[in-house]
Design a protein around this motif. Structure first.
Motif: not given
Length: 240
Positions: A197, A208, A234-240
């Motif tokens: 990030n 990601l 399945k988690v594409h585009g997520d932010k962690y």
């Protein structure tokens, strides 16, 4: 942001296959004197024996000798190929060896600033160790690079590397040419990209975004693991 078709297809195949699912495929490691047309002569001999070349790499060593690695299909008569290559006068030695894929497996590439790269690598290496103990082969490659042009050129080079499963960008600011290179890597070569990030436009075109560097390394391994259930699609585009 959508997932390029090339990335979907390549990632699906990559995720489903282990580095050890190569049956009996092997490679030849050849040391020879340098000679014009030598590579053509070697490949012709392999072709005449009814075999297909799956991977080829050749370079000159410090002493002027030519070092060549050739992987052939698993239906090949390895002993016949070995004997045929040994007939070439310039050949110094030929050995049958394991393929690069079986030895080094799937590759994670980490690019960016030194401090961030080392943190991502720490997480990736620790997680890769857990997976490799269970029978996988996942290797981690890193390079500390700064500067927009330098990072962009390095990303472009990733698309030319063998066995790359995923790229992790570790830095505090990336955009411009770097963003363009990431788009190209994903759409043309089908290689997914994780970014820390950070400031800049690159996070908007990655698959990601992860805030913690160590966790980014862990996720990179899980995403390309054949054993792990974590799936990029399945988690594409997520932010962690």
């Amino acid at each position: 942001m959508s997932i390029p078709k090339k990335l979907k297809e390549r990632y699906t195949w990559f995720k489903q296959h282990s580095a050890h699912e190569e049956n009996s495929s092997l490679a030849f490691e050849i040391i020879s004197e340098d000679k014009r047309g030598l590579i053509s002569e070697i490949s012709t001999k392999i072709y005449n024996l009814g075999s297909d070349i799956l991977f080829f790499q050749s370079w000159s060593e410090y002493d002027g000798k030519c070092h060549t690695v050739i992987q052939v299909d698993n239906k090949s008569n390895f002993d016949a190929i070995l004997k045929s290559i040994q007939e070439i006068p310039e050949i110094i030695s030929v050995e049958i060896t394991s393929t690069s894929k079986k030895t080094w497996g799937k590759r994670i590439i980490i690019i960016g600033g030194g401090a961030q790269v080392s943190s991502v690598a720490s997480g990736a290496i620790t997680e890769a160790d857990r997976h490799n103990i269970r029978g996988e082969t996942i290797s981690v490659d890193t390079i500390a690079v700064i500067g927009e042009d330098e990072i962009s050129n390095t990303i472009d080079a990733v698309g030319k590397l063998h066995r790359v499963g995923i790229l992790v960008l570790a830095g505090s600011l990336m955009g411009g040419k770097i963003t363009k290179s990431v788009k190209n890597l994903r759409s043309v070569h089908g290689i997914p990209v994780i970014a820390l990030n950070m400031a800049g436009s690159v996070t908007k075109v990655c698959d990601l975004v992860v805030s913690d560097p160590v966790e980014a390394g862990v996720m990179a391994v899980m995403l390309i693991s054949n054993i792990g259930a974590f799936n990029l699609l399945k988690v594409h585009g997520d932010k962690y």
